[in-house]
Design a protein around this motif. Structure first.
Motif, PDB file in Angstrom:
ATOM      1  N   ASP A  62     -77.428 -47.930  40.188  1.00  0.00           N
ATOM      2  CA  ASP A  62     -76.802 -48.221  40.391  1.00  0.00           C
ATOM      3  C   ASP A  62     -74.667 -48.314  40.227  1.00  0.00           C
ATOM      4  O   ASP A  62     -75.005 -48.279  38.644  1.00  0.00           O
ATOM      5  CB  ASP A  62     -76.929 -49.827  39.873  1.00  0.00           C
ATOM      6  N   TYR A  64     -71.188 -49.614  39.905  1.00  0.00           N
ATOM      7  CA  TYR A  64     -70.303 -51.123  39.746  1.00  0.00           C
ATOM      8  C   TYR A  64     -68.679 -50.753  39.678  1.00  0.00           C
ATOM      9  O   TYR A  64     -67.934 -50.516  38.030  1.00  0.00           O
ATOM     10  CB  TYR A  64     -70.822 -52.382  38.540  1.00  0.00           C
ATOM     11  N   ARG A  83     -84.724 -49.860  44.182  1.00  0.00           N
ATOM     12  CA  ARG A  83     -83.098 -50.673  45.148  1.00  0.00           C
ATOM     13  C   ARG A  83     -82.000 -49.965  44.555  1.00  0.00           C
ATOM     14  O   ARG A  83     -81.704 -50.634  43.092  1.00  0.00           O
ATOM     15  CB  ARG A  83     -83.051 -52.254  45.418  1.00  0.00           C
ATOM     16  N   GLN A  84     -81.422 -49.590  44.856  1.00  0.00           N
ATOM     17  CA  GLN A  84     -79.555 -48.789  44.228  1.00  0.00           C
ATOM     18  C   GLN A  84     -78.303 -50.158  44.788  1.00  0.00           C
ATOM     19  O   GLN A  84     -77.821 -50.272  45.631  1.00  0.00           O
ATOM     20  CB  GLN A  84     -79.254 -47.804  44.915  1.00  0.00           C
ATOM     21  N   SER A  85     -77.853 -50.517  44.244  1.00  0.00           N
ATOM     22  CA  SER A  85     -76.627 -51.437  44.270  1.00  0.00           C
ATOM     23  C   SER A  85     -75.763 -50.901  44.161  1.00  0.00           C
ATOM     24  O   SER A  85     -75.574 -50.217  43.278  1.00  0.00           O
ATOM     25  CB  SER A  85     -77.482 -52.970  43.874  1.00  0.00           C
ATOM     26  N   PHE A 104     -73.780 -57.863  38.740  1.00  0.00           N
ATOM     27  CA  PHE A 104     -74.191 -56.543  37.252  1.00  0.00           C
ATOM     28  C   PHE A 104     -75.155 -56.328  35.972  1.00  0.00           C
ATOM     29  O   PHE A 104     -75.973 -55.708  36.393  1.00  0.00           O
ATOM     30  CB  PHE A 104     -73.092 -55.814  36.907  1.00  0.00           C
ATOM     31  N   LEU A 128     -79.140 -57.143  38.789  1.00  0.00           N
ATOM     32  CA  LEU A 128     -79.801 -56.341  38.721  1.00  0.00           C
ATOM     33  C   LEU A 128     -80.753 -55.000  38.327  1.00  0.00           C
ATOM     34  O   LEU A 128     -80.698 -55.317  36.668  1.00  0.00           O
ATOM     35  CB  LEU A 128     -78.382 -54.897  38.679  1.00  0.00           C
ATOM     36  N   ASN A 165     -82.465 -52.068  38.991  1.00  0.00           N
ATOM     37  CA  ASN A 165     -82.980 -51.108  38.596  1.00  0.00           C
ATOM     38  C   ASN A 165     -83.045 -49.483  37.250  1.00  0.00           C
ATOM     39  O   ASN A 165     -82.402 -50.256  36.919  1.00  0.00           O
ATOM     40  CB  ASN A 165     -81.374 -49.680  39.284  1.00  0.00           C
ATOM     41  N   LYS A 168     -78.122 -48.199  35.318  1.00  0.00           N
ATOM     42  CA  LYS A 168     -76.779 -49.271  35.841  1.00  0.00           C
ATOM     43  C   LYS A 168     -75.193 -48.182  35.438  1.00  0.00           C
ATOM     44  O   LYS A 168     -75.471 -47.911  34.406  1.00  0.00           O
ATOM     45  CB  LYS A 168     -76.491 -50.525  35.321  1.00  0.00           C
TER      46      LYS A 168
END
Length: 618
Positions: free
Chosen positions: A165, A167, A403-405, A420, A424, A426, A430
């Motif tokens: 992920d 941010y 899942r990649q955010s 965040f 999330l 993942n 992150k």
């Protein structure tokens, strides 16, 4: 019904034979989710790719796709090594091992990986993992960019390829185009690899069936989710969707590449032919850059569109269950989910991109939380899914751990950081961009008074702020002959604004007027005139009003910030308002701002990182 029971039900009602299958609605036709017209679909072909003329697989980059070390296969394959019991438990319990590393033009990044994870962190990954077919035209376009932008895109692609992920907590307008192009390339690369693998497996199954008709299908064909859409892009306005459309289509790899329904999309997501965009047409400096970039073009905030990718075309306005990418506003997607009473088309999202989170926060952040709460849930219906080809981690309800955010915002808020930190999960980790802020520039000679109040926890903070304002700050203003007139009270939170407005309405002998995001043009004109002429002593202004309107206010001598504004530039803009009038000196202007330790993100952007730390500790 729990997840296991629902999944067993789906397995019982689904067809599992391979081939080209059709589903007929049992209770009448099903309406296309993202169509404005009333066209209905009585029959949906699930594996549309089997009838596409561009079935033959382009072999460029095939060696990357088939390699176990390929980023896509390593993370989204049938058995990803990062998905372990220990990594899932650590993500659920928010046990992350934190470290920092520097990535060239991107700057300082904070890296979080699940405690006890056996895999290296995202910073250890090298390479971009982009297929040659997509990377070659990308490299050709880079030659026309500045060296700084080219380096920034390469570094971002390398970080993105870790499938962790991301941010981007500080994405200024100067870098947005570069970020969009790199992220859209990453998204198209993801979809391309997924669809190519499915096509190749289709060919394998067909060949096996022809060779030995009675033989069972190969056992290693697990290449799909419950539904086709795998990428979701959340945006605040239609003008943002148009910008992302151009970014996505900039990666078309060949001259014969077709974009179907492009004219319709541009017409619906741009301005009408005869419309004049006053922001885009205004002389430079008339409006702040961030306001122009945010609101030029079509600013409708309710939309959703499906995008299907094939080897030689991009098809806009594809119905959701037949598309690869869903591009929507949180409001538009929520309306669709509530109308259809379900969000099965979000069950297999493997990448979610959220851009302009700062603008989404000025709309309604609850819509964003609503959409995230519906991601990667087990579907309510089978949608004629071939469960024999579904990846095991989908069946085990573990898609949210892979899942990649990708989150982008101009600045951080407590809501974006909470998304965040808390939402999330993942297991690949992150990554958060960290920025050292400098103080905001304000007019010379001003000495703002920063007033701190104590709050023991975030839940009590709004009440403590209101008590301090009504029992100490406002009474002191009313006792002052100078500060009891020509005073603007700037309120960042909409909930606080309503509360303060109601309090003023109950005060006898206090004249005031208001400017909120719901004020009409006549109401705005009357309020500004009444305040400027001195008929009203106080002017209540919400941050959302200033965000959407950006008016310059006359007649201001005293400014009270009920709390630090989210947008740091609003602080400087409000302090410059008194000097719009002639013969106003710095000593004629006063400024007070309430803050608590929970205003850290806002205070950091206004006072600077170092000064804010001293203020909070004091």
């Amino acid at each position: 019904m729990d997840s296991n029971t629902r999944l067993l039900t789906l397995l019982n009602v689904s067809a599992t034979k391979y081939g080209r299958r059709k589903w007929s609605a049992e209770k009448g036709p099903s309406e296309k989710l993202n169509k404005r017209n009333k066209t209905v679909v009585t029959e949906v072909v699930v594996d549309e790719i089997e009838k596409e003329p561009e079935q033959p697989v382009d072999q460029n980059g095939a060696e990357d796709e088939d390699s176990p070390s390929d980023p896509y296969e390593a993370h989204f394959g049938a058995a990803p090594a990062v998905l372990t019991d220990s990594s899932r438990n650590a993500a659920n319990e928010r046990r992350w091992k934190s470290s920092k590393f520097t990535k060239g033009k991107l700057g300082t990044l904070v890296e979080l990986v699940p405690e006890g994870a056996s895999h290296p962190g995202p910073s250890q990954f090298k390479g971009h993992g982009v297929l040659d077919r997509l990377h070659k035209p990308y490299k050709a376009r880079k030659t026309k960019s500045s060296a700084k932008d080219a380096q920034l895109q390469d570094e971002l692609l390398e970080v993105l390829s870790s499938n962790a992920d991301i941010y981007l907590s500080h994405s200024p307008w100067e870098t947005k185009r570069s970020f969009r192009e790199a992220i859209s390339l990453h998204a198209i690369n993801h979809v391309t690899k997924k669809r190519r693998r499915i096509i190749k497996n289709n060919e394998r199954l067909t060949a096996a069936a022809k060779a030995v008709p009675e033989a069972p299908a190969p056992e290693d064909v697990q290449d799909q989710g419950f539904t086709r859409p795998s990428v979701l892009i959340l945006l605040p306005f239609r003008n943002s969707a148009l910008a992302w459309f151009h970014a996505l289509t900039s990666h078309t790899p060949s001259p014969e590449f077709q974009i179907e329904n492009q004219g319709r999309f541009v017409a619906e997501y741009g301005l009408p032919k005869d419309a004049v965009d006053k922001l885009a047409a205004a002389a430079p400096g008339t409006y702040p850059q961030d306001h122009v970039e945010t609101f030029k073009g079509n600013v409708d905030d309710s939309f959703r569109v499906g995008i299907k990718l094939t080897r030689k075309s991009v098809k806009m306005f594809t119905e959701f269950y037949g598309c690869d990418i869903i591009m929507a506003s949180p409001l538009g997607l929520r309306q669709s989910i509530q109308k259809e009473k379900g969000a099965d088309y979000l069950s297999s999202i493997e990448m979610v991109i959220v851009d302009q989170m700062d603008a989404l926060a000025m709309q309604n952040w609850e819509h964003v939380n609503f959409v995230f709460s519906h991601l990667n849930k087990l579907p309510k219906e089978s949608h004629d899914t071939d469960f024999s080809r579904i990846k095991p981690w989908y069946l085990d309800d573990q898609a949210k751990y892979l899942r990649q955010s990708i989150l982008m915002t101009g600045f951080e808020t407590s809501e974006t950081r909470a998304l965040f930190n808390s939402t999330l999960t993942n297991v690949a980790g992150k990554i958060r961009l960290e920025k050292q802020w400098s103080p905001v520039s304000i007019p010379d000679g001003l000495s703002p008074e920063l007033i701190q109040f104590e709050a023991s926890n975030p839940a009590d903070e709004p009440e403590k702020r209101f008590q301090h304002f009504t029992t100490q700050l406002l009474p002191a203003l009313l006792k002052s002959a100078v500060q009891s007139t020509n005073t603007v009270i700037f309120v960042p939170s909409s909930f606080d604004f309503i509360r303060v407005h109601n309090y003023f309405r109950k005060q006898s002998g206090v004249t005031f007027t208001v400017l909120s995001e719901y004020s009409t043009n006549p109401e705005i004109s009357r309020a500004r005139q009444a305040f400027f002429s001195g008929q009203k002593a106080f002017l209540l202004v919400s941050e959302r009003f200033h965000f959407f309107r950006r008016y310059k206010l006359r007649g201001v001598r005293n400014i009270v910030f009920y709390g630090p504004p989210d947008h740091q530039q609003f602080y400087a803009e409000m302090l410059s308002c008194p000097f719009l009038d002639d013969d106003v000196e710095s000593q004629d202007v006063s400024c007070k701002m309430l803050f608590s330790k929970y205003d850290w993100f806002k205070l950091e952007r206004i006072a600077g990182t170092d000064s804010a730390a001293k203020l909070v500790k004091a």
